[in-house]
Design a protein around this motif. Structure first.
Motif, PDB file in Angstrom:
ATOM      1  N   GLY A 355       0.817  -1.213   0.000  1.00  0.00           N
ATOM      2  CA  GLY A 355       0.000   0.000   0.000  1.00  0.00           C
ATOM      3  C   GLY A 355       0.845   1.255   0.000  1.00  0.00           C
ATOM      4  N   ALA A 356       2.006   1.184  -0.642  1.00  0.00           N
ATOM      5  CA  ALA A 356       2.977   2.283  -0.589  1.00  0.00           C
ATOM      6  C   ALA A 356       2.414   3.605  -1.097  1.00  0.00           C
ATOM      7  CB  ALA A 356       4.232   1.907  -1.383  1.00  0.00           C
ATOM      8  N   GLY A 357       1.541   3.554  -2.115  1.00  0.00           N
ATOM      9  CA  GLY A 357       1.003   4.791  -2.666  1.00  0.00           C
ATOM     10  C   GLY A 357       0.277   5.622  -1.625  1.00  0.00           C
ATOM     11  N   PHE A 358      -0.619   4.983  -0.866  1.00  0.00           N
ATOM     12  CA  PHE A 358      -1.398   5.691   0.140  1.00  0.00           C
ATOM     13  C   PHE A 358      -0.531   6.070   1.334  1.00  0.00           C
ATOM     14  CE2 PHE A 358      -5.520   6.311   2.446  1.00  0.00           C
ATOM     15  CZ  PHE A 358      -6.140   7.041   1.444  1.00  0.00           C
ATOM     16  N   ILE A 359       0.420   5.176   1.690  1.00  0.00           N
ATOM     17  CA  ILE A 359       1.288   5.433   2.842  1.00  0.00           C
ATOM     18  C   ILE A 359       2.234   6.600   2.571  1.00  0.00           C
ATOM     19  CG2 ILE A 359       3.177   4.470   4.228  1.00  0.00           C
ATOM     20  CD1 ILE A 359       1.767   1.742   3.925  1.00  0.00           C
ATOM     21  N   THR A 360       2.793   6.658   1.353  1.00  0.00           N
ATOM     22  CA  THR A 360       3.694   7.760   1.030  1.00  0.00           C
ATOM     23  C   THR A 360       2.944   9.085   0.964  1.00  0.00           C
ATOM     24  OG1 THR A 360       3.447   7.149  -1.309  1.00  0.00           O
ATOM     25  CG2 THR A 360       5.436   6.414  -0.198  1.00  0.00           C
ATOM     26  N   LEU A 361       1.691   9.035   0.533  1.00  0.00           N
ATOM     27  CA  LEU A 361       0.879  10.260   0.546  1.00  0.00           C
ATOM     28  C   LEU A 361       0.668  10.724   1.986  1.00  0.00           C
ATOM     29  CD1 LEU A 361      -0.879  12.373  -0.869  1.00  0.00           C
ATOM     30  CD2 LEU A 361      -2.784  10.739  -0.770  1.00  0.00           C
ATOM     31  N   ALA A 362       0.404   9.776   2.892  1.00  0.00           N
ATOM     32  CA  ALA A 362       0.238  10.116   4.310  1.00  0.00           C
ATOM     33  C   ALA A 362       1.529  10.698   4.879  1.00  0.00           C
ATOM     34  CB  ALA A 362      -0.170   8.877   5.100  1.00  0.00           C
ATOM     35  N   ALA A 363       2.658  10.119   4.502  1.00  0.00           N
ATOM     36  CA  ALA A 363       3.942  10.616   4.989  1.00  0.00           C
ATOM     37  C   ALA A 363       4.200  12.037   4.513  1.00  0.00           C
ATOM     38  CB  ALA A 363       5.066   9.692   4.519  1.00  0.00           C
ATOM     39  N   THR A 364       3.856  12.301   3.264  1.00  0.00           N
ATOM     40  CA  THR A 364       4.072  13.634   2.694  1.00  0.00           C
ATOM     41  C   THR A 364       3.195  14.679   3.378  1.00  0.00           C
ATOM     42  OG1 THR A 364       4.619  12.649   0.549  1.00  0.00           O
ATOM     43  CG2 THR A 364       4.024  14.976   0.565  1.00  0.00           C
ATOM     44  N   LEU A 365       1.907  14.367   3.534  1.00  0.00           N
ATOM     45  CA  LEU A 365       0.984  15.330   4.151  1.00  0.00           C
ATOM     46  C   LEU A 365       1.288  15.538   5.630  1.00  0.00           C
ATOM     47  CD1 LEU A 365      -2.440  14.393   2.503  1.00  0.00           C
ATOM     48  CD2 LEU A 365      -0.742  16.075   1.778  1.00  0.00           C
ATOM     49  N   PRO A 369       2.101  20.485   6.973  1.00  0.00           N
ATOM     50  CA  PRO A 369       0.908  20.677   7.809  1.00  0.00           C
ATOM     51  C   PRO A 369      -0.190  21.525   7.172  1.00  0.00           C
ATOM     52  CG  PRO A 369       2.725  22.041   8.600  1.00  0.00           C
ATOM     53  CD  PRO A 369       3.291  21.163   7.527  1.00  0.00           C
ATOM     54  N   THR A 370       0.139  22.252   6.109  1.00  0.00           N
ATOM     55  CA  THR A 370      -0.863  23.121   5.488  1.00  0.00           C
ATOM     56  C   THR A 370      -2.037  22.323   4.947  1.00  0.00           C
ATOM     57  OG1 THR A 370       1.009  24.483   4.783  1.00  0.00           O
ATOM     58  CG2 THR A 370      -1.128  25.049   3.879  1.00  0.00           C
ATOM     59  N   VAL A 371      -1.751  21.147   4.388  1.00  0.00           N
ATOM     60  CA  VAL A 371      -2.800  20.298   3.823  1.00  0.00           C
ATOM     61  C   VAL A 371      -3.241  19.289   4.885  1.00  0.00           C
ATOM     62  CG1 VAL A 371      -3.427  18.726   1.958  1.00  0.00           C
ATOM     63  CG2 VAL A 371      -1.726  20.513   1.554  1.00  0.00           C
ATOM     64  N   PRO A 372      -4.540  19.251   5.235  1.00  0.00           N
ATOM     65  CA  PRO A 372      -5.004  18.342   6.300  1.00  0.00           C
ATOM     66  C   PRO A 372      -4.860  16.868   5.918  1.00  0.00           C
ATOM     67  CG  PRO A 372      -6.869  19.326   5.158  1.00  0.00           C
ATOM     68  CD  PRO A 372      -5.641  20.028   4.646  1.00  0.00           C
ATOM     69  N   VAL A 373      -4.201  16.107   6.789  1.00  0.00           N
ATOM     70  CA  VAL A 373      -4.039  14.664   6.538  1.00  0.00           C
ATOM     71  C   VAL A 373      -5.399  13.981   6.503  1.00  0.00           C
ATOM     72  CG1 VAL A 373      -2.999  12.528   7.389  1.00  0.00           C
ATOM     73  CG2 VAL A 373      -1.774  14.680   7.651  1.00  0.00           C
ATOM     74  N   ALA A 374      -6.349  14.498   7.281  1.00  0.00           N
ATOM     75  CA  ALA A 374      -7.696  13.915   7.309  1.00  0.00           C
ATOM     76  C   ALA A 374      -8.343  13.939   5.928  1.00  0.00           C
ATOM     77  CB  ALA A 374      -8.572  14.668   8.310  1.00  0.00           C
ATOM     78  N   GLY A 375      -7.836  14.808   5.060  1.00  0.00           N
ATOM     79  CA  GLY A 375      -8.375  14.902   3.707  1.00  0.00           C
ATOM     80  C   GLY A 375      -8.188  13.626   2.906  1.00  0.00           C
ATOM     81  N   MET A 376      -7.290  12.763   3.372  1.00  0.00           N
ATOM     82  CA  MET A 376      -7.094  11.481   2.687  1.00  0.00           C
ATOM     83  C   MET A 376      -8.351  10.625   2.729  1.00  0.00           C
ATOM     84  SD  MET A 376      -3.218  10.464   3.857  1.00  0.00           S
ATOM     85  CE  MET A 376      -3.393   8.832   3.148  1.00  0.00           C
ATOM     86  N   ALA A 377      -9.218  10.899   3.700  1.00  0.00           N
ATOM     87  CA  ALA A 377     -10.475  10.155   3.798  1.00  0.00           C
ATOM     88  C   ALA A 377     -11.335  10.367   2.556  1.00  0.00           C
ATOM     89  CB  ALA A 377     -11.246  10.589   5.047  1.00  0.00           C
ATOM     90  N   LEU A 378     -11.119  11.497   1.873  1.00  0.00           N
ATOM     91  CA  LEU A 378     -11.879  11.796   0.660  1.00  0.00           C
ATOM     92  C   LEU A 378     -11.599  10.794  -0.456  1.00  0.00           C
ATOM     93  CD1 LEU A 378     -11.428  15.680   0.475  1.00  0.00           C
ATOM     94  CD2 LEU A 378     -13.558  14.458   0.937  1.00  0.00           C
ATOM     95  N   ILE A 379     -10.357  10.312  -0.510  1.00  0.00           N
ATOM     96  CA  ILE A 379      -9.968   9.456  -1.627  1.00  0.00           C
ATOM     97  C   ILE A 379      -9.754   7.996  -1.214  1.00  0.00           C
ATOM     98  CG2 ILE A 379      -8.950  11.340  -2.941  1.00  0.00           C
ATOM     99  CD1 ILE A 379      -6.231  10.481  -1.961  1.00  0.00           C
TER     100      ILE A 379
END
Length: 427
Positions: A355-365, A369-379
């Motif tokens: 699941g590296a794609g989603f995990i690396t996105l989480a690591a980046t966000l 801090p400007t972009v909310p990590v919770a926003g990952m719930a959208l996708i």
């Protein structure tokens, strides 16, 4: 290593290609009309992927070890690895930039006006936790196995690659005394690829189960409200493969469309299983049959599976900016550049992780801090539909890389490549 020619296996490959197409279409229909049944068929897909992963470690070890031992000059090993890393860094960064440009032009998240506090942060908490546990330093330490045997049971491609390189160099230094071992390893390589061919007979079953599960579990309707993001990602990946990589292949003297046709069985298996690893043994075999030296293929392809993730990188910047646009977070050019730089590092830190794609996105966000990590719930709900495209793009990018680096080393058999891409025998 003497592998069967592509032409001699063309009938079997064509049959497998048709079987996988039928299986994927049937899986979609079952998942759509009988979602409960489709969702219950996940073990079929998971079982096939596990069968393939079972042979990945010996395939990489034997291919790399015999390839290095067979090289005339050990300096070539270091040179090939260096060229591969330079290529990977350039195109991985280029893919991040492409994703960022498309996100700014298409703006798929604009107009949603979603408040971050309304999002379910708990649904992505496990991914954020996983991202924090995979720093770049820990990634480097994970390359070194606890034991030599442990490299073959860890599931870490880079651990197997490290052991294979060390054994290959040692075997090359043995000279004539190592010939018996080299002959044994080459025979074992034939044996392992024979196992791969046997496993591929059940590829249609695996593709059917995986596709039925995906559609039955998540439903085609789940991508409705995010269709613009999905389309933007798929179109960007197609642009990258046919445009950017197409230019590269044209400069190397062959067509990207012919390469895609040549790899159609592997691409279909990836599409069905949503795992690029499921096609790794077949990719290695076909690249060798297309005139790429075994030693170069053995080094470049396993390295590329961790460092040359073009599809994942396009997804990262595109998805990050989608979340920013959807939550009305304006990012300046400087902030977007900072996000890109963080993504360059985080994409390597979680390389090889499931699941590296989603995990690396989480690591980046998490670092931006400007972009909310919770926003990952959208996708989260549509990530499965985009993972196929990530894996397909990654596979093609690594195939092109192996051919390009073989050409740079003046080791590519262009006659054999042309014959393979045109599906005919060499004279």
């Amino acid at each position: 290593m003497s592998l069967p020619s592509h032409s001699s296996a063309s009938g079997r490959s064509h049959s497998l290609y048709l079987q996988v197409i039928i299986a994927v279409v049937t899986g979609i229909l079952v998942g759509y009309f009988f979602p409960n049944i489709g969702a219950s068929l996940r073990p079929l897909g998971d079982g096939f992927v596990k069968l393939i992963k079972m042979v990945i470690a010996p395939v990489i070890f034997l291919t790399v070890c015999t390839g290095i031992a067979g090289m005339a000059d050990l300096k070539q090993t270091g040179r090939v690895a260096g060229k591969a890393m330079a290529y990977f860094l350039f195109f991985s960064t280029f893919a991040l930039v492409v994703g960022m440009i498309v996100a700014n032009v298409a703006r798929p998240g604009a107009g949603l006006h979603i408040k971050p506090e309304s999002l379910d942060a708990g649904s992505v908490a496990s991914f954020v936790s996983e991202a924090h546990s995979h720093s770049f330093t820990e990634f480097l330490m994970r390359i070194i196995p606890a034991t030599t045997a442990g490299a073959f049971t860890s599931g870490e491609i880079l651990q197997v690659l490290l052991v294979a390189i060390l054994f290959g160099i040692s075997l090359a230094k043995m000279g004539p005394a190592g010939e018996k071992v080299l002959t044994l390893f080459r025979s074992l390589t034939e044996l392992v690829f024979g196992v791969v061919r046997l496993v591929m007979y059940v590829a249609p079953i695996g593709a059917f189960g995986a596709m039925a599960f995906t559609v039955g579990k998540f439903g085609v309707a789940s991508i409705g409200h995010l269709i613009e993001l999905v389309l933007a990602f798929y179109l960007t990946a197609i642009l990258f493969v046919c445009g950017i990589l197409g230019i590269v292949t044209r400069l190397m003297g062959f067509s990207i469309l012919r390469l895609l046709s040549y790899l159609k069985e592997e691409l279909l298996i990836v599409l069905g299983t949503s795992s690029s690893e499921s096609a790794l043994p077949g990719l290695i075999s076909k690249l060798e049959n297309a005139g790429c030296p075994q030693g170069i293929v053995g080094l470049v392809v396993p390295m590329g599976y961790s460092f040359n993730l073009d599809g994942t990188n396009i997804y990262m910047t595109l998805a990050a900016l989608f979340i920013a646009q959807a939550t009305d977070v304006h990012l300046s050019l400087g902030e977007q550049t900072a996000l890109l730089l963080v993504a360059m590092v985080s994409s390597k830190g979680a390389a090889g992780v499931t699941g590296a794609g989603f995990i690396t996105l989480a690591a980046t966000l998490s670092v931006v801090p400007t972009v909310p990590v919770a926003g990952m719930a959208l996708i989260l709900g549509i990530d499965r539909f985009m993972s196929e495209c990530r894996s397909l793009t990654n596979l093609v990018g690594n195939a092109v890389a192996a051919i390009v680096i073989s050409r740079w080393e003046n080791a590519l058999d262009t006659t054999q490549l042309r014959a393979a891409l045109e599906n005919r025998k060499t004279e």
